[in-house]
Enzyme design. Structure first.
Site, PDB file in Angstrom:
ATOM      1  CG  LEU A 365      47.285  33.207  35.316  1.00 55.33           C
ATOM      2  CD1 LEU A 365      47.985  34.656  34.731  1.00 55.33           C
ATOM      3  CD2 LEU A 365      47.887  32.381  36.134  1.00 55.33           C
ATOM      4  N   GLY A 366      42.897  34.239  36.617  1.00 56.39           N
ATOM      5  CA  GLY A 366      41.949  35.154  37.445  1.00 56.39           C
ATOM      6  C   GLY A 366      40.969  35.529  36.537  1.00 56.39           C
ATOM      7  N   GLY A 368      37.346  38.486  36.823  1.00 56.79           N
ATOM      8  CA  GLY A 368      36.676  39.594  37.261  1.00 56.79           C
ATOM      9  C   GLY A 368      35.550  39.986  36.396  1.00 56.79           C
ATOM     10  N   GLY A 369      35.166  41.098  36.706  1.00 52.93           N
ATOM     11  CA  GLY A 369      33.951  42.076  35.859  1.00 52.93           C
ATOM     12  C   GLY A 369      34.603  42.162  34.635  1.00 52.93           C
ATOM     13  CG  PHE A 370      38.932  42.369  34.084  1.00 46.28           C
ATOM     14  CD1 PHE A 370      39.330  41.202  33.443  1.00 46.28           C
ATOM     15  CD2 PHE A 370      38.953  42.592  35.323  1.00 46.28           C
ATOM     16  CE1 PHE A 370      40.152  40.424  34.289  1.00 46.28           C
ATOM     17  CE2 PHE A 370      39.611  41.746  36.270  1.00 46.28           C
ATOM     18  CZ  PHE A 370      40.429  40.714  35.569  1.00 46.28           C
ATOM     19  N   GLY A 371      36.525  40.251  32.721  1.00 44.31           N
ATOM     20  CA  GLY A 371      36.837  39.131  31.842  1.00 44.31           C
ATOM     21  C   GLY A 371      37.609  38.011  32.635  1.00 44.31           C
ATOM     22  CB  VAL A 373      44.024  37.243  33.623  1.00 46.29           C
ATOM     23  CG1 VAL A 373      45.465  37.132  33.259  1.00 46.29           C
ATOM     24  CG2 VAL A 373      43.396  38.658  33.641  1.00 46.29           C
ATOM     25  CE  LYS A 388      42.413  43.445  30.914  1.00 46.40           C
ATOM     26  NZ  LYS A 388      42.965  44.557  32.199  1.00 46.40           N
ATOM     27  CG  ASP A 486      40.549  50.797  38.999  1.00 43.41           C
ATOM     28  OD1 ASP A 486      40.326  51.049  40.314  1.00 43.41           O
ATOM     29  OD2 ASP A 486      40.073  49.871  38.574  1.00 43.41           O
TER      30      ASP A 486
END
Ligand SMILES: *[C@@H]1O[C@H](CO)[C@@H](O)[C@H](O)[C@H]1NC(C)=O
Ligand SMILES: *[C@@H]1O[C@H](CO)[C@@H](O)[C@H](O)[C@H]1NC(C)=O
Ligand SMILES: *[C@@H]1O[C@H](CO)[C@@H](O)[C@H](O)[C@H]1NC(C)=O
Ligand SMILES: *[C@@H]1O[C@H](CO)[C@@H](O)[C@H](O)[C@H]1NC(C)=O
Ligand SMILES: *[C@@H]1O[C@H](CO)[C@@H](O)[C@H](O)[C@H]1NC(C)=O
Ligand SMILES: *[C@@H]1O[C@H](CO)[C@@H](O)[C@H](O)[C@H]1NC(C)=O
Ligand SMILES: *[C@@H]1O[C@H](CO)[C@@H](O)[C@H](O)[C@H]1NC(C)=O
Length: 674
Positions: A365-366, A368-371, A373, A388, A486
């Site tokens: 689905l997406g 980013g820096g975090f990992g 999803v 996630k 955030d």
């Protein structure tokens, strides 16, 4: 007597007879009972017995998770259940929730209709507080129950499985029993199973037709299926006349035995006489209490220790030869249960692997820096979820993972993303959320191509209110103060009904109400970070308010807080429009003038007000809600202080019109605006 007067007398007699009949009619139906409890706060006409009680928040608790207790609650007055030697039609709807500390609590609960409020022979055991082993099946019990049973007792009680709905007549040997489920489509060829012990509210409808003698039982999880499914789970012909006496009591019963759970009823509606019970107002459901949390620092540390213990255990086990290792894996999974955080659920890795088709790219689905999803479908329930997968770059990844499980995992609010569970396997840290079909506010505001519809003003306004209400919960209503740290458009997710859910609690910090927040590494996103953060390093509720202000302006103007191309600061840009009396041109042009002007002005002013330099000058999130809801009038004097040398006197908001000029006093060092 003349024939005419005889006729007249006849007429009079007929009329008075009619009047009598008419007068009698209400008297007949007066025997019908009709009540509704949308939550049990100050509930009248309800009696609770044994371990049952109404908790402060308005939840009816039948049992807590103590072993060997039972709880009963009844509507105070007897209900006439037999009329003209036939059972009266009745209908009931209620919402219950079962919370177990470990997986596999017990024993379940039941809606009960009984001849007496003290159930004869009831014992604390697997009999749900309805009876005991000595009077099972005794015809003098006069107990009818619809049971929600979470344990399968050695196959002796005609139970479908350890998660079933059954109909009990004088006996716990169910007359009919089905695995807990609902039918999603009308013809109901396939059913979706429902986990009774899910710690989620489940709505139930029980309807009995006294004429056709058909009993229908329907269940549905409130969060995913708010409306009543068309097809009942159980539709069963049964004559209740041998069970029912003239007067019966209606209520709920539950018990724990060697296994224990907390059993709750959140709302209840009941009616006799044939009409369906009044629908429950799901928006007013009380919340089941969460267990009080130990102080965050300690609990987080313990959890980190616990998780790293698990890692160590894994390492040791892995070191033992591979054959043993493989066999031990299953055993290890069991031991980990003990480390499992109470809430939320820990998912087996295999289940998530299967749900996401092995973390296939097509389900992504997406990222980013975090990992990344992924979209997933849970086999067990058919629920669609977002999984996630945190790239665990060492301690930081683990820390954020634990923060999220420890905070969001225990919170429940309609404007916060629901964390369904988690899983840790080696370096893989997985968080499971409810699926948000409409993605993020950020994507909807900026991502859309020319063809995708622009968010309407009403949608934006509802989203902003939703986020504000979620932040009030975090700042003031939860057991600890939670600073999200955030708040930004990409962390505002949209549910199927376009309701806003604030997500991503990886940076959240918790502290006790009244405590001084500790200094932390400054984190956040440029454009949303309050100026004092750089100085004090302390994230406070006021720094969240600043970020929320940026979000207000962003949603109203359809521009990013800091324009990625031009570097224009949105707050200054709106301020300048205000100063020029030209706020109308600050509103997103894509709306084409279709918006509520008064509300838009309020949102822009509030956005500026939240963006003030001094944290004390910003409104609290509760005030923000009150302004948005029109419950609090905006201050007479609207002087906003953006920095020591940047103070703007907009006059009062009501006089701040779209075209009139506001007086500006840059450099006037005016203080004490609020
Ligand atoms: C409680 O009972 C009384 C008398 O039967 C009735 O007037 C009242 O409406 C009931 N209240 C509720 C909340 O059912
Ligand atoms: C659970 O309920 C029992 C019976 O009412 C009571 O004695 C016990 O104190 C309760 N435990 C907790 C933790 O509330
Ligand atoms: C049923 O219960 C009644 C009342 O408790 C008792 O007198 C009777 O013996 C019981 N019958 C059986 C078959 O156990
Ligand atoms: C269910 O109850 C009916 C009587 O109402 C009885 O004839 C039937 O045998 C019962 N079935 C089971 C499985 O107990
Ligand atoms: C169920 O009924 C609908 C129409 O009501 C139909 O479109 C659908 O194909 C049916 N599904 C099955 C599995 O029969
Ligand atoms: C629901 O589906 C399961 C598995 O397919 C089946 O065993 C069960 O009988 C179904 N329930 C109903 C009420 O049809
Ligand atoms: C029970 O379900 C059947 C089948 O769906 C339906 O025809 C009937 O009207 C229902 N009865 C009640 C009392 O809800």
């Amino acid at each position: 007597m003349s024939p005419a007067s005889v006729t007249l007398l006849c007429h009079l007699a007929v009329l008075s007879l009619l009047a009598h009949v008419l007068l009698l009619l209400p008297a007949c139906s007066a025997a019908d009972v009709d009540f509704i409890y949308n939550g049990f706060r100050n509930a009248a006409n309800l009696s609770t017995e044994d371990a049952a009680s109404v908790l402060r928040g308005g939840v009816l608790q039948l049992t807590n998770d103590t072993n060997k207790i039972m709880g009963h609650a009844f509507y105070d007055s007897a209900v006439q259940m037999v009329r003209d030697s036939a059972v009266v039609s009745f209908s009931t709807a209620f919402v219950f929730e079962i919370v177990s500390v470990s997986s596999g609590g017990g024993h379940g609960m039941a809606f009960v209709v009984a001849a007496s409020k003290t159930l004869p022979g009831a014992s604390v055991d697997q009999y749900l507080g309805l009876m005991g082993k000595d009077n099972m099946g005794n015809l003098s019990n006069h107990v009818f129950a619809v049971e929600f049973d979470t344990v399968q007792a050695n196959g002796l009680l005609n139970e479908a499985n350890g998660n079933h709905v059954g109909v009990d007549l004088n006996s716990l040997v169910s007359n009919v029993s089905e695995p807990a489920a609902y039918f999603a489509d009308d013809n109901g060829s396939s059913n979706v199973s429902v986990q009774l012990e899910s710690a989620q509210p489940i709505q139930t409808w029980v309807d009995y037709d006294g004429v056709t003698k058909i009993l229908n039982v329907t269940i549905a999880p409130v969060n995913s299926v708010p409306a009543r499914p068309r097809r009942a789970l159980i539709s069963h012909a049964v004559d209740l006349i041998p069970i029912f006496k003239q007067e019966m009591y209606v209520g709920f019963s539950s018990s724990t035995g060697k296994l224990a759970s907390s059993h709750y009823v959140l709302a209840w509606s009941f009616r006799t006489g044939g009409a369906a019970a009044e629908p429950i107002d799901l928006s007013r459901l009380p919340k089941v209490p969460k267990k009080p949390a130990p102080p965050p620092s300690v609990s987080v540390v313990i959890k980190i220790v616990a998780l790293s213990c698990a890692v160590t255990v894994t390492a040791i086990v892995a070191a033992i030869g591979s054959a043993i290792w493989l066999r031990r894996r299953a055993a290890l999974a069991e031991t980990l249960e003990e480390w499992e955080l109470d809430n939320p659920h820990r998912f087996p890795y295999k289940e998530l692997h299967m749900a996401t088709k092995g973390f296939k790219d097509s389900e992504l689905l997406g990222a980013g820096g975090f990992g990344q999803v992924y979209r997933g479908v849970l086999r067990r329930t058919g629920d669609v979820v977002a999984v996630k997968r945190i790239s665990s770059n060492g301690r930081q990844g683990m820390r954020e993972f634990v923060a999220e499980v420890a905070s969001l995992g225990r919170m429940r609010h309609r404007n916060l993303v629901e964390l369904r569970g988690w899983c840790k396997r080696g370096q893989d840290l997985l968080l499971v959320y409810e699926f948000m079909p409409h993605g993020s506010l950020d994507a909807l505001l900026f991502g859309g191509g020319a063809q995708s519809p622009v968010l309407t003003w009403e949608q934006r306004s509802r989203i902003l209110r939703g986020v504000a209400s979620g932040l009030v919960y975090l700042h003031e209503e939860w057991e600890q103060v939670v600073v999200h740290r955030d708040v930004k458009a990409s962390n505002v997710l949209l549910a199927a009904d376009m309701g806003a859910r604030l997500g991503d609690f990886g940076l959240a910090r918790l502290y006790e109400h009244g405590a001084d927040p500790a200094t932390t590494r400054v984190v956040g996103t440029l454009g949303y970070m309050a100026p004092e953060l750089a100085v004090t390093g302390k994230a406070t509720t006021a720094t969240d308010v600043f970020a929320y202000g940026a979000l207000l302006l962003e949603a109203a103007c359809g521009r990013r807080p800091i324009d990625p191309v031009t570097g224009v600061n949105l707050m200054r840009w709106v301020r300048d429009h205000g100063v020029r009396g030209d706020l109308v041109h600050a509103v997103d042009g894509r709306l084409d003038g279709c918006y509520d002007k008064v509300e838009a002005r309020l949102v822009l002013w509030l956005g500026l007000s939240c963006s003030q330099a001094r944290p004390e000058a910003r409104p609290s999130m509760r005030q923000v809600c009150q302004y948005l809801d029109g419950e609090e009038a905006v201050p007479e004097e609207a002087v906003l202080v953006f920095s020591d040398v940047d103070t703007v006197d907009f006059g009062s908001l009501t006089s701040l019109t779209w075209s009139s000029c506001a007086t500006m006093s840059v450099g006037s060092q005016r203080h004490g605006g609020r």
